[in-house]
Motif scaffolding. Structure first.
Motif, PDB file in Angstrom:
ATOM      1  N   ILE A 190      10.763  56.832 -10.270  1.00  0.00           N
ATOM      2  CA  ILE A 190      10.929  56.599 -11.966  1.00  0.00           C
ATOM      3  C   ILE A 190      10.067  55.522 -11.966  1.00  0.00           C
ATOM      4  CG2 ILE A 190      12.224  56.357 -13.888  1.00  0.00           C
ATOM      5  CD1 ILE A 190      14.668  57.935 -12.535  1.00  0.00           C
ATOM      6  N   SER A 191       9.024  55.537 -12.973  1.00  0.00           N
ATOM      7  CA  SER A 191       8.178  54.246 -12.968  1.00  0.00           C
ATOM      8  C   SER A 191       8.917  53.215 -13.982  1.00  0.00           C
ATOM      9  CB  SER A 191       6.884  54.626 -13.539  1.00  0.00           C
ATOM     10  OG  SER A 191       7.010  55.237 -14.983  1.00  0.00           O
ATOM     11  N   SER A 192       8.318  52.150 -13.875  1.00  0.00           N
ATOM     12  CA  SER A 192       8.931  51.085 -15.042  1.00  0.00           C
ATOM     13  C   SER A 192       8.783  51.455 -16.293  1.00  0.00           C
ATOM     14  CB  SER A 192       8.358  49.522 -14.675  1.00  0.00           C
ATOM     15  OG  SER A 192       6.831  49.932 -15.084  1.00  0.00           O
ATOM     16  N   PHE A 197      -9.043  45.492 -19.568  1.00  0.00           N
ATOM     17  CA  PHE A 197      -9.038  45.752 -18.009  1.00  0.00           C
ATOM     18  C   PHE A 197      -7.387  45.235 -17.655  1.00  0.00           C
ATOM     19  CE2 PHE A 197     -12.444  48.265 -16.606  1.00  0.00           C
ATOM     20  CZ  PHE A 197     -13.431  48.106 -17.386  1.00  0.00           C
ATOM     21  N   VAL A 198      -7.135  44.123 -17.728  1.00  0.00           N
ATOM     22  CA  VAL A 198      -5.870  43.794 -17.505  1.00  0.00           C
ATOM     23  C   VAL A 198      -4.897  44.570 -17.809  1.00  0.00           C
ATOM     24  CG1 VAL A 198      -4.010  41.845 -17.804  1.00  0.00           C
ATOM     25  CG2 VAL A 198      -6.600  41.132 -17.524  1.00  0.00           C
ATOM     26  N   MET A 199      -4.705  45.173 -19.295  1.00  0.00           N
ATOM     27  CA  MET A 199      -3.746  45.958 -19.569  1.00  0.00           C
ATOM     28  C   MET A 199      -3.823  47.208 -18.916  1.00  0.00           C
ATOM     29  SD  MET A 199      -4.317  45.428 -23.714  1.00  0.00           S
ATOM     30  CE  MET A 199      -3.152  46.666 -24.159  1.00  0.00           C
ATOM     31  N   LEU A 200      -4.884  47.806 -18.529  1.00  0.00           N
ATOM     32  CA  LEU A 200      -5.061  48.937 -17.835  1.00  0.00           C
ATOM     33  C   LEU A 200      -4.498  48.811 -16.312  1.00  0.00           C
ATOM     34  CD1 LEU A 200      -8.885  50.431 -18.501  1.00  0.00           C
ATOM     35  CD2 LEU A 200      -6.742  51.638 -18.358  1.00  0.00           C
ATOM     36  N   LEU A 201      -4.790  47.658 -15.864  1.00  0.00           N
ATOM     37  CA  LEU A 201      -4.424  47.299 -14.531  1.00  0.00           C
ATOM     38  C   LEU A 201      -2.772  47.220 -14.259  1.00  0.00           C
ATOM     39  CD1 LEU A 201      -7.436  45.346 -13.333  1.00  0.00           C
ATOM     40  CD2 LEU A 201      -6.682  47.740 -12.650  1.00  0.00           C
ATOM     41  N   GLU A 202      -2.259  46.706 -15.202  1.00  0.00           N
ATOM     42  CA  GLU A 202      -0.838  46.642 -15.573  1.00  0.00           C
ATOM     43  C   GLU A 202      -0.080  47.834 -15.543  1.00  0.00           C
ATOM     44  OE1 GLU A 202      -0.360  43.923 -18.571  1.00  0.00           O
ATOM     45  OE2 GLU A 202      -0.490  42.072 -17.590  1.00  0.00           O
ATOM     46  N   SER A 203      -0.750  48.785 -16.084  1.00  0.00           N
ATOM     47  CA  SER A 203      -0.241  49.951 -16.155  1.00  0.00           C
ATOM     48  C   SER A 203      -0.671  51.139 -15.043  1.00  0.00           C
ATOM     49  CB  SER A 203      -0.336  50.736 -17.423  1.00  0.00           C
ATOM     50  OG  SER A 203      -1.598  50.813 -17.822  1.00  0.00           O
ATOM     51  N   ALA A 204      -1.413  50.586 -14.261  1.00  0.00           N
ATOM     52  CA  ALA A 204      -1.999  51.433 -13.124  1.00  0.00           C
ATOM     53  C   ALA A 204      -0.736  52.410 -12.372  1.00  0.00           C
ATOM     54  CB  ALA A 204      -2.917  50.756 -12.135  1.00  0.00           C
ATOM     55  N   GLU A 205       0.140  51.917 -12.032  1.00  0.00           N
ATOM     56  CA  GLU A 205       1.113  52.536 -11.386  1.00  0.00           C
ATOM     57  C   GLU A 205       1.722  53.797 -12.068  1.00  0.00           C
ATOM     58  OE1 GLU A 205       2.917  48.688  -8.871  1.00  0.00           O
ATOM     59  OE2 GLU A 205       4.056  49.808 -10.121  1.00  0.00           O
ATOM     60  N   ASP A 206       1.825  53.696 -13.385  1.00  0.00           N
ATOM     61  CA  ASP A 206       2.304  54.758 -14.354  1.00  0.00           C
ATOM     62  C   ASP A 206       0.954  55.677 -14.511  1.00  0.00           C
ATOM     63  OD1 ASP A 206       3.925  52.367 -16.488  1.00  0.00           O
ATOM     64  OD2 ASP A 206       4.590  53.408 -14.574  1.00  0.00           O
ATOM     65  N   THR A 207      -0.176  55.066 -14.568  1.00  0.00           N
ATOM     66  CA  THR A 207      -1.303  55.998 -14.827  1.00  0.00           C
ATOM     67  C   THR A 207      -1.217  57.054 -13.409  1.00  0.00           C
ATOM     68  OG1 THR A 207      -2.387  54.414 -15.969  1.00  0.00           O
ATOM     69  CG2 THR A 207      -3.722  56.124 -15.352  1.00  0.00           C
ATOM     70  N   ALA A 208      -1.185  56.458 -12.355  1.00  0.00           N
ATOM     71  CA  ALA A 208      -1.376  57.315 -11.133  1.00  0.00           C
ATOM     72  C   ALA A 208      -0.294  58.471 -11.132  1.00  0.00           C
ATOM     73  CB  ALA A 208      -1.158  56.391 -10.080  1.00  0.00           C
ATOM     74  N   SER A 219      -6.426  37.182 -11.151  1.00  0.00           N
ATOM     75  CA  SER A 219      -5.490  36.061 -11.459  1.00  0.00           C
ATOM     76  C   SER A 219      -4.408  36.309 -12.408  1.00  0.00           C
ATOM     77  CB  SER A 219      -6.338  34.842 -11.904  1.00  0.00           C
ATOM     78  OG  SER A 219      -6.938  34.837 -13.215  1.00  0.00           O
ATOM     79  N   LYS A 220      -4.646  37.141 -13.256  1.00  0.00           N
ATOM     80  CA  LYS A 220      -3.744  37.570 -14.252  1.00  0.00           C
ATOM     81  C   LYS A 220      -2.583  38.752 -13.888  1.00  0.00           C
ATOM     82  CE  LYS A 220      -6.607  36.170 -18.280  1.00  0.00           C
ATOM     83  NZ  LYS A 220      -6.961  36.542 -19.627  1.00  0.00           N
ATOM     84  N   LEU A 221      -2.799  39.137 -12.694  1.00  0.00           N
ATOM     85  CA  LEU A 221      -1.862  40.434 -12.252  1.00  0.00           C
ATOM     86  C   LEU A 221      -1.090  39.931 -10.970  1.00  0.00           C
ATOM     87  CD1 LEU A 221      -4.803  43.063 -12.016  1.00  0.00           C
ATOM     88  CD2 LEU A 221      -3.106  42.947 -13.667  1.00  0.00           C
ATOM     89  N   ALA A 222       0.107  40.642 -10.857  1.00  0.00           N
ATOM     90  CA  ALA A 222       1.008  40.189  -9.862  1.00  0.00           C
ATOM     91  C   ALA A 222       0.317  40.308  -8.204  1.00  0.00           C
ATOM     92  CB  ALA A 222       2.173  40.937  -9.806  1.00  0.00           C
ATOM     93  N   PRO A 223       0.342  39.440  -7.468  1.00  0.00           N
ATOM     94  CA  PRO A 223      -0.227  39.373  -6.129  1.00  0.00           C
ATOM     95  C   PRO A 223      -0.335  40.746  -5.347  1.00  0.00           C
ATOM     96  CG  PRO A 223       1.318  37.561  -6.491  1.00  0.00           C
ATOM     97  CD  PRO A 223       1.398  38.416  -7.491  1.00  0.00           C
ATOM     98  N   ASN A 224       0.866  41.462  -5.336  1.00  0.00           N
ATOM     99  CA  ASN A 224       0.942  42.445  -4.537  1.00  0.00           C
ATOM    100  C   ASN A 224       1.006  43.913  -5.229  1.00  0.00           C
ATOM    101  OD1 ASN A 224       0.647  41.391  -2.090  1.00  0.00           O
ATOM    102  ND2 ASN A 224       3.292  40.753  -2.335  1.00  0.00           N
ATOM    103  N   CYS A 225       0.593  43.847  -6.552  1.00  0.00           N
ATOM    104  CA  CYS A 225       0.607  45.205  -7.379  1.00  0.00           C
ATOM    105  C   CYS A 225      -0.650  45.873  -7.041  1.00  0.00           C
ATOM    106  CB  CYS A 225       0.880  44.979  -8.817  1.00  0.00           C
ATOM    107  SG  CYS A 225      -0.652  44.161  -9.728  1.00  0.00           S
ATOM    108  N   SER A 226      -0.411  47.094  -7.528  1.00  0.00           N
ATOM    109  CA  SER A 226      -1.619  48.266  -7.407  1.00  0.00           C
ATOM    110  C   SER A 226      -2.684  47.669  -8.092  1.00  0.00           C
ATOM    111  CB  SER A 226      -1.077  49.615  -8.007  1.00  0.00           C
ATOM    112  OG  SER A 226      -2.200  50.673  -7.971  1.00  0.00           O
ATOM    113  N   GLY A 227      -2.746  47.007  -9.337  1.00  0.00           N
ATOM    114  CA  GLY A 227      -3.768  46.579  -9.999  1.00  0.00           C
ATOM    115  C   GLY A 227      -4.642  45.680  -9.295  1.00  0.00           C
TER     116      GLY A 227
END
Length: 719
Positions: free
Chosen positions: A360-362, A503-514, A547-555
């Motif tokens: 279940i995604s965030s 692009f930051v907004m896109l990458l923050e939601s990359a896990e849900d998009t996947a 730099s605006k994304l969490a270090p180990n996230c999919s983005g």
């Protein structure tokens, strides 16, 4: 002194005034009046009017009243009634200019102002309906909630237009994945007879068949897909089998619509076990109603509360195959925890494990909490302590890390979600329509005008996110169009910060998009790398985004992948071709190829060969360049053979009417420069334009406005 200068004395002026009044009285007096005042000539003769001669002018044979001295002292013959000649003062009461109404005049009357007709925009109910249903369909494809879609369509009203809903639903699903095609068929079955009448279902499919030729231009396998939709409608009993026979009689045998009916009949409905075959053609995983899904979720949760086996519960959730509907699992699980207080630890364990496993995604988790928050008032009727329980659950879920902390910020003190800003909501609805129209028309200037009309530049990052998300769920053609559009927007109205934030907004939601797009991470990396190659982003911007994304996230992994792509050998050429088919050629390279093929055709080439060369370029969004160069060559060579080529290209659907119009507009935009080399360029252009309009492969003159022409430079820059 006055006489010397050629002017009348005061006494003479007085006599002239009396003479003029007498002449007017004479002209207005009845016939037969015996006495009459003296004429001006008589009065002048009685008073011995002397006019000294100046220069060598002569007045012999000219009546005195027709002689006037000019400012220079020369005698001139004046017009009848004192009309002006050179060097004269003109008629009595003559004015040099037009009278103007002075609003500051005490005698000003507003009624003397000229009338101005003010145009008012008249809203077309059908256009409003079509825009509204696009939002309903998009929301349905996102949530899969048949009930909500049916309710929204019912509330929309305008039931007489429901046949257009059928057309829009099917045409949008045709250009998407099998999941959306299956969902469209399920929705049609649910709406049949309850919301949309059988006759409207039939009429909707009829207009779909009539537009099959247009659909085939953008969707290569449109005939087969539409045939399957027709066959599925027959299997689901929303179209009678006799529909195929009746519809054939209304369509030309050479049309794509006729081919659709033949394919549906021979390939699908005549096959053994055709019903099962057709129902499973698109996977069949969503061939289940919302009520059935809700029942299965309720059953698995109750079974889990009894058994406590979280692993088995997660397996059942996964097998449902409705990742876009997991918010319902969250909502029902929380309600169950409120109803059965002893079950709260088990529910907490299940939701935590489902979150940690990525089941279940965030966003689905937050959506489930939000839906429960919205229904707390109704839930409190059955569970009086529902609000207080919910307030205690939210901080606990955030503390354990499986509910995003931003949920609390978007909630009020009572835990209820504040309504989304209406302005943002309206913007999102509008841009979805704008993007879909762009994918159909490939008209970048029109899209830019639409964005400027919205007047919400602060939401440019939201537009970028929606554009790329929609493109990722489509074919390579739309992905290429999205990249081309980004280049144009960066030149015209988007700042680099807008692009970066999008692009930051896109990458923050990359896990849900996947969850919906399996290869989402790779495709996002390609979009990022392509933006760098197109100079939309600088390489340093990738560092900023990372730099605006969490270090180990999919983005973050996607950004690293984009960096590798841009650093590879021959990265520019590869990334320009990343969506396949040569649409990544440099503009100058493409223009050179177009020029060569046109020159070869002009020198005696075969028209079929020229068409094939244009087709091989595989750049349909750049065909306006073919039109422009063909028209210029026709003007230069004084050879109308190029018009024959454009006619054939239009007849074969190789160059669309939009691309034709864009090419003509680009010629009009550069007419001043073109006229320097071709003196009669404007005359020839008008002739070509009228000829094209008569033949039907160019839009009407009203569509060829100067504003359209001036904005076509954007199209050239973008491609």
């Amino acid at each position: 002194m006055a006489t010397k200068e050629g002017f009348l004395t005061g006494e003479q002026r007085k006599m002239l005034k009396i003479a003029s009044q007498n002449a007017e009285n004479l002209s207005s007096s009845p016939k037969g009046l015996s006495s009459s005042p003296k004429s001006p000539s008589q009065l002048f003769s009685e008073h011995h009017l002397k006019v000294p001669a100046a220069g060598k002018a002569t007045t012999a044979g000219i009546a005195v009243r027709h002689v006037r001295r000019s400012h220079s002292g020369k005698f001139v013959r004046v017009k009848k009634d004192g009309g002006g000649g050179k060097g004269t003062w003109g008629k009595l009461l003559d004015t040099d200019g037009e009278s103007h109404t002075d609003r500051s005049d005490p005698n000003y009357d507003s009624g003397e102002e000229p009338y101005q007709l003010v145009g008012a925009t008249i809203s077309d109910p059908l256009d409003d309906y079509k825009k509204a249903v696009v939002s309903i369909i998009e929301e349905y494809f996102s949530t899969g909630d048949v009930e909500v879609a049916a309710s929204d369509l019912r509330e929309l009203g305008s039931s007489e237009y429901h046949l257009y809903f059928i057309k829009r639903l099917v045409s949008m699903a045709m250009d998407r994945h099998d999941k959306e095609k299956e969902m469209a068929s399920v929705l049609l079955s649910a709406l049949y007879a309850d919301v949309i009448s059988p006759s409207q279902i039939r009429d909707g499919f009829v207009i779909l068949l009539e537009s099959a030729d247009d659909l085939a231009v953008d969707i290569l396998d449109a005939v087969d897909i539409l045939a399957l939709f027709v066959a599925r409608a027959v299997v689901d009993d929303i179209l009678p089998p006799a529909f195929l026979t009746r519809a054939k009689k209304t369509l030309p045998e050479s049309s794509k619509g006729f081919q659709v009916l033949q394919t549906a009949e021979k390939s699908y409905l005549s096959a053994p076990h055709h019903a099962e075959l057709v129902e499973r053609k698109w996977g069949g995983s969503t061939h289940i109603t919302v009520e059935e899904v809700k029942k299965k979720i309720a059953d698995l949760l109750r079974e889990y509360v009894e058994s406590g086996d979280a692993f088995e519960a997660c397996r059942c959730i996964r097998e449902l195959g409705v990742s876009f509907f997991h918010h319902e699992v969250v909502k029902r699980a929380l309600v169950l925890a409120m109803e059965i207080r002893t079950a709260e630890p088990l529910i907490w364990k299940l939701l935590k494990e489902a979150s940690e496993e990525g089941l279940i995604s965030s966003s689905q988790m937050a959506k489930g909490f939000a839906r429960l928050a919205e229904s707390l008032d109704d839930l409190a009727l059955d569970i009086p302590s529902a609000k207080s329980l919910f307030q205690s659950l939210v901080p606990k879920a955030i503390a354990e890390g499986w509910l995003d902390a931003s949920f609390m910020k978007s909630s009020g003190e009572d835990g209820t979600i504040q309504a989304e800003d209406e302005k943002v909501k309206q913007f999102k609805e509008e841009v979805v329509t704008i993007i879909h129209e762009y994918f159909l028309s490939d008209d970048i200037p029109e899209l830019i005008r639409s964005l400027e009309d919205l007047g919400m530049p602060e939401y440019n990052p939201v537009f970028l996110k929606r554009l790329i998300t929609l493109a990722m769920d489509r074919k390579n053609r739309e992905k290429e169009m999205a990249s081309v559009l980004l280049s144009a927007l960066h030149i015209e109205i988007f700042s680099t910060d807008d692009i970066v934030n999008g692009f930051v907004m896109l990458l923050e939601s990359a896990e849900d998009t996947a969850l919906d797009i399996l290869d989402a991470s790779n495709e996002l990396a390609l979009f990022l790398a392509r933006a760098v190659i197109d100079d939309v982003l600088a390489p340093l911007n990738l560092e900023e985004i990372g730099s605006k994304l969490a270090p180990n996230c999919s983005g973050s992994e996607t950004v690293r992948m984009a960096r590798s792509l841009t650093a590879a050998r021959h990265a520019g050429e590869r990334l320009l071709r990343c969506w396949g088919g040569g649409t990544g050629w440099a503009v100058e390279d493409a223009k050179d190829k177009i020029l060569k093929l046109l020159e070869e055709y002009e020198s005696g080439g075969v028209i079929g060969e020229a068409c094939q060369c244009i087709r091989d370029l595989d750049m349909p969004f750049f065909n306006h360049e073919v039109v422009k160069k063909a028209l210029v060559m026709a003007m230069e060579k004084k050879n109308d053979r190029m018009l024959d080529l454009l006619q054939v290209c239009f007849n074969e659907g190789l160059i669309t009417i939009n691309q034709m119009t864009k090419g003509f507009n680009r010629i009009k935009d550069g007419m001043d420069d073109l006229a320097l080399d071709i003196p009669n360029a404007e005359e020839k252009f008008i002739f070509y334009e009228e000829s094209a309009q008569k033949k039907g492969w160019l839009l009407a003159p009203s569509c060829l406005s100067a504003g359209d022409a001036s904005s076509n430079s954007v199209a050239a820059a973008a491609t």
